[in-house]
Design an enzyme around this catalytic site. Structure first.
Site, mmCIF file in Angstrom:
data_model
loop_
_atom_site.group_PDB
_atom_site.id
_atom_site.type_symbol
_atom_site.label_atom_id
_atom_site.label_comp_id
_atom_site.label_asym_id
_atom_site.label_seq_id
_atom_site.Cartn_x
_atom_site.Cartn_y
_atom_site.Cartn_z
ATOM 1 N N ARG A 52 0.794 -1.226 0.000
ATOM 2 C CA ARG A 52 0.000 0.000 0.000
ATOM 3 C C ARG A 52 0.829 1.281 0.000
ATOM 4 N NH1 ARG A 52 -2.761 -3.934 1.707
ATOM 5 N NH2 ARG A 52 -0.767 -4.406 2.647
ATOM 6 N N LYS A 81 25.640 -3.994 -1.575
ATOM 7 C CA LYS A 81 27.113 -3.971 -1.714
ATOM 8 C C LYS A 81 27.776 -3.284 -0.531
ATOM 9 C CE LYS A 81 26.411 -3.019 -6.604
ATOM 10 N NZ LYS A 81 26.522 -1.869 -7.522
ATOM 11 N N HIS A 130 4.958 5.637 11.652
ATOM 12 C CA HIS A 130 4.483 5.520 10.270
ATOM 13 C C HIS A 130 3.534 6.701 10.030
ATOM 14 C CE1 HIS A 130 3.310 3.987 6.488
ATOM 15 N NE2 HIS A 130 3.009 2.737 6.799
HETATM 16 N N1 CP Z 1 -0.220 -0.006 5.871
HETATM 17 C C1 CP Z 1 0.965 -0.287 5.295
HETATM 18 O O1 CP Z 1 2.006 0.295 5.638
HETATM 19 O O2 CP Z 1 0.931 -1.252 4.335
HETATM 20 P P1 CP Z 1 2.166 -1.756 3.489
HETATM 21 O O3 CP Z 1 3.139 -2.412 4.442
HETATM 22 O O4 CP Z 1 1.612 -2.689 2.470
HETATM 23 O O5 CP Z 1 2.811 -0.537 2.871
#
Ligand code: CP
Length: 306
Positions: A52, A81, A130
């Protein structure tokens, strides 16, 4: 100095509200934005797997009229590397106008921002943060509930390693009258540093429990999460904890009629597929929202105005 997004608190509440308003305008009027980033390039540097986040960033930039470059695994870059993150970022800064980066090490995007000459967006750093998932979650809550205050939200599953939970708790702690219910096995409780900084220091009430079913009736939002296999030190613990919570239609019988069920995805086993048919399941709408809020963010960090 370029403007970065490393932690959700890098954005003020007013800026988050503006991003949400822009994303909602993009949803209503996509043609208005189709050339907003013409001749601009986004690099997606993913040192850790993603579906995503990487693809929504790429789709976002393409829908703004820009272009994309990048890699989707450390093994397909010169990291294999022995190149350092700093040198990789220095290099990519020569090609791209903005960089979205995911890395398994906590703090790697912050280190990248210290050498980059273009904006860095943290697309997930280890078990830490995140922030663009949080923007996605906030847009989804706003669209589902019409507000970002005055509700009870339950976070369920792996609250220890789940970086989306850490960022969202931090973000929501800045809005009024949010009641936090933290539902996890004892071993996977929300880390103390998140609780201290986001909740305790601000005097925000929260409850902790291991029992999802007993708290479901009081929730306005249920934020389910996957147990993060990749962050465990031994497989035995993962196997013991992975199915701690499985949301099924039966478990939703006593939930509110206007409950919103969110999940950052990917899902493994924690939401039965049968729940997808329930109108309260908002996680596929959440996936769509991720593209629009990332369009708004890219424009903001590039200083593009419509
Ligand atoms: N929600 C999310 O971060 O999904 P992915 O790990 O697929 O990017």
């Amino acid at each position: 100095m370029p403007r970065n997004l490393i932690d959700i608190v890098d954005l003020s509440v007013e800026e988050i509200d503006e991003l949400i308003a822009t994303a909602e305008d993009i949803i209503e009027n996509p043609a208005k934005y189709q050339d907003a980033c013409a001749h601009k390039q986004l690099a997606t540097l993913f040192f850790e797997p993603s579906t995503r986040t990487r693809l929504s960033f790429e789709s976002a930039m393409l829908s703004l009229g820009g272009s994309v470059l990048g890699f989707s695994s450390a093994n397909s870059s010169s990291t294999a590397k022995g190149e350092t993150v700093g040198d990789t970022i220095h290099t990519v800064s020569c090609y791209a106008d903005i960089i979205a980066m995911r890395h398994p090490k906590e703090g790697a995007p912050l280190a990248a921002a210290q050498v980059a000459e273009v904006p860095i967006i943290n697309a997930g750093d280890g078990g830490h943060n995140h922030p663009t998932q949080t923007l996605t979650d906030l847009l989804t809550i706003h669209r589902e509930k019409g507000r970002l205050d005055n509700f009870t939200i339950g976070f369920c599953g792996d609250l220890k390693f789940g970086r989306t939970v850490h960022s969202l708790v931090n973000a929501l702690s800045r809005y009024s009258n949010i009641n936090f219910v933290l539902i996890s096995p004892t071993e996977l409780k929300l880390p103390r540093y998140v609780k201290e900084e986001a909740l305790k220091k601000k005097g925000i009430p929260y409850t902790q429990t291991t029992d999802l079913e007993s708290v479901i009736p009081q929730l306005d939002i249920l934020y389910m999460t996957r147990v993060q296999k990749e962050r465990f030190f031994n497989e035995e613990d993962y196997l013991r904890l992975k199915d701690s919570y499985i949301l099924t239609p039966e478990k939703l019988v006593n939930a509110k009629a206007d409950l919103s069920i969110l999940h950052p995805l990917p899902r493994v086993n924690e939401i039965a597929v049968a729940v997808d048919k329930d109108p309260r399941a908002a996680y596929w709408r959440q996936v769509k929202n991720g593209k629009f809020i990332r369009m708004a963010l890219i424009m903001k960090l590039l200083g593009v105005e419509i």
